[in-house]
Design a protein around this motif. Structure first.
Motif, mmCIF file in Angstrom:
data_model
loop_
_atom_site.group_PDB
_atom_site.id
_atom_site.type_symbol
_atom_site.label_atom_id
_atom_site.label_comp_id
_atom_site.label_asym_id
_atom_site.label_seq_id
_atom_site.Cartn_x
_atom_site.Cartn_y
_atom_site.Cartn_z
ATOM 1 N N GLU A 17 0.707 -1.247 0.181
ATOM 2 C CA GLU A 17 -0.052 0.087 -0.185
ATOM 3 C C GLU A 17 0.913 1.294 -0.206
ATOM 4 O O GLU A 17 1.973 1.438 0.465
ATOM 5 N N HIS A 18 0.264 2.472 -0.654
ATOM 6 C CA HIS A 18 0.737 3.797 -0.400
ATOM 7 C C HIS A 18 -0.027 4.483 0.536
ATOM 8 O O HIS A 18 -1.205 4.655 0.154
ATOM 9 N N MET A 19 0.427 4.999 1.559
ATOM 10 C CA MET A 19 -0.127 5.472 2.635
ATOM 11 C C MET A 19 0.083 6.895 2.819
ATOM 12 O O MET A 19 1.170 7.396 2.686
ATOM 13 N N VAL A 20 -1.122 7.883 2.650
ATOM 14 C CA VAL A 20 -0.674 9.143 2.777
ATOM 15 C C VAL A 20 -1.604 9.628 4.403
ATOM 16 O O VAL A 20 -2.541 9.225 4.537
ATOM 17 N N PRO A 21 -0.800 10.355 4.921
ATOM 18 C CA PRO A 21 -1.329 10.441 6.451
ATOM 19 C C PRO A 21 -2.433 11.424 6.405
ATOM 20 O O PRO A 21 -2.235 12.604 5.656
ATOM 21 N N SER A 22 -3.411 11.153 7.091
ATOM 22 C CA SER A 22 -4.460 12.033 7.510
ATOM 23 C C SER A 22 -4.402 13.403 8.283
ATOM 24 O O SER A 22 -3.014 13.517 8.525
ATOM 25 N N LYS A 90 11.382 2.420 2.632
ATOM 26 C CA LYS A 90 12.142 3.398 1.824
ATOM 27 C C LYS A 90 11.276 3.914 0.870
ATOM 28 O O LYS A 90 11.353 5.242 0.484
ATOM 29 N N ASP A 91 10.419 2.856 -0.038
ATOM 30 C CA ASP A 91 9.643 3.300 -1.073
ATOM 31 C C ASP A 91 8.720 4.403 -0.816
ATOM 32 O O ASP A 91 8.270 5.579 -1.480
ATOM 33 N N HIS A 92 7.923 3.975 0.490
ATOM 34 C CA HIS A 92 7.057 4.790 1.153
ATOM 35 C C HIS A 92 7.553 6.418 1.282
ATOM 36 O O HIS A 92 6.716 7.673 0.889
ATOM 37 N N VAL A 93 8.618 6.400 1.788
ATOM 38 C CA VAL A 93 9.303 7.599 2.334
ATOM 39 C C VAL A 93 9.778 8.385 0.885
ATOM 40 O O VAL A 93 9.509 9.642 0.886
ATOM 41 N N ARG A 94 10.269 7.795 -0.082
ATOM 42 C CA ARG A 94 10.713 8.500 -1.454
ATOM 43 C C ARG A 94 9.129 9.053 -1.933
ATOM 44 O O ARG A 94 9.340 10.073 -2.685
ATOM 45 N N SER A 95 8.090 8.473 -2.110
ATOM 46 C CA SER A 95 7.181 8.787 -2.722
ATOM 47 C C SER A 95 6.203 9.967 -1.891
ATOM 48 O O SER A 95 5.782 10.882 -2.299
ATOM 49 N N LEU A 96 6.389 9.984 -0.548
ATOM 50 C CA LEU A 96 5.809 11.153 0.264
ATOM 51 C C LEU A 96 6.859 12.292 -0.118
ATOM 52 O O LEU A 96 6.271 13.353 0.000
ATOM 53 N N GLN A 97 8.253 12.125 -0.208
ATOM 54 C CA GLN A 97 9.094 13.237 -0.577
ATOM 55 C C GLN A 97 8.739 13.776 -1.741
ATOM 56 O O GLN A 97 8.667 15.051 -1.796
ATOM 57 N N LYS A 98 8.278 12.910 -2.621
ATOM 58 C CA LYS A 98 7.881 13.400 -4.186
ATOM 59 C C LYS A 98 6.605 14.281 -4.145
ATOM 60 O O LYS A 98 6.487 15.140 -4.972
ATOM 61 N N GLU A 99 5.644 13.877 -3.168
ATOM 62 C CA GLU A 99 4.349 14.594 -3.099
ATOM 63 C C GLU A 99 4.555 15.770 -2.293
ATOM 64 O O GLU A 99 3.756 16.456 -2.173
ATOM 65 N N GLY A 100 5.588 15.879 -1.668
ATOM 66 C CA GLY A 100 5.777 17.182 -0.719
ATOM 67 C C GLY A 100 5.139 16.854 0.743
ATOM 68 O O GLY A 100 4.838 18.023 1.463
ATOM 69 N N LEU A 101 4.662 15.618 0.880
ATOM 70 C CA LEU A 101 4.153 15.510 2.388
ATOM 71 C C LEU A 101 5.046 15.071 3.312
ATOM 72 O O LEU A 101 4.712 14.947 4.495
#
Length: 170
Positions: A17-22, A90-101
């Protein structure tokens, strides 16, 4: 549901899963694990508190010092103020960094963690090195680094200096 089936579903959920914090959730970094499925964490603002691990993750997912988590706050807790809702790889961290979150306070920590992982897993050379050149150095840089233990570089260097002084005196 059997233990193996449960483990399969939990691992699939965490890795896939790709999780975005609420709005209520926050990203934290693990500082230490005092035991009893509790972890001491630090927020991006520097606030420290304990979080509990839900029963679905126990004995299925392991968390170590330096890992990043998404936690849900617990209203009634005095010492334990949140519960782990997601473990970030690590993959989740990278995707959150790309999204600016990703929190700015954790940006340099995540970069150091990623560079340390790259440094501890060197690439294999294209050509095998010949053992006849006579330079057999005792370089331990290619060995695995245990991230669960704090490394004291200064004490290692001091002990090496003391050993070299003893050898010179002998």
């Amino acid at each position: 549901m059997s233990q193996a089936t449960k483990r399969k579903h939990v691992v699939k959920e965490v890795l896939g899963e790709h999780m975005v914090p609420s709005d209520q959730q926050q990203i934290v970094r693990v500082l230490r694990t005092p035991g009893n499925n509790l972890h001491e964490v630090e927020t991006a603002q520097g606030q420290r508190f304990l979080v509990s691990m839900p029963s679905k993750y126990r004995k299925n997912i392991w968390i170590k010092r330096g890992d990043f988590l998404i936690v849900d706050p617990i209203e009634e807790g005095e010492k334990v103020k949140a519960e782990i809702s997601f473990v970030l790889c690590k993959d989740h961290v990278r995707s959150l960094q790309k999204e600016g979150l990703w929190p700015e306070a954790f940006s340099e920590v995540a970069e150091k963690h990623n560079s340390r992982n790259r440094r501890t897993q060197p690439e294999l050379p294209a050509e095998p090195q010949s053992s006849g050149d006579g330079s057999s150095s005792e370089d331990d840089s290619d060995l695995f680094v245990n991230t669960n233990r704090r490394q004291d570089r200064e004490s290692e260097e001091e002990s090496e200096e003391e050993e070299s002084e003893e050898e010179a005196a002998a």
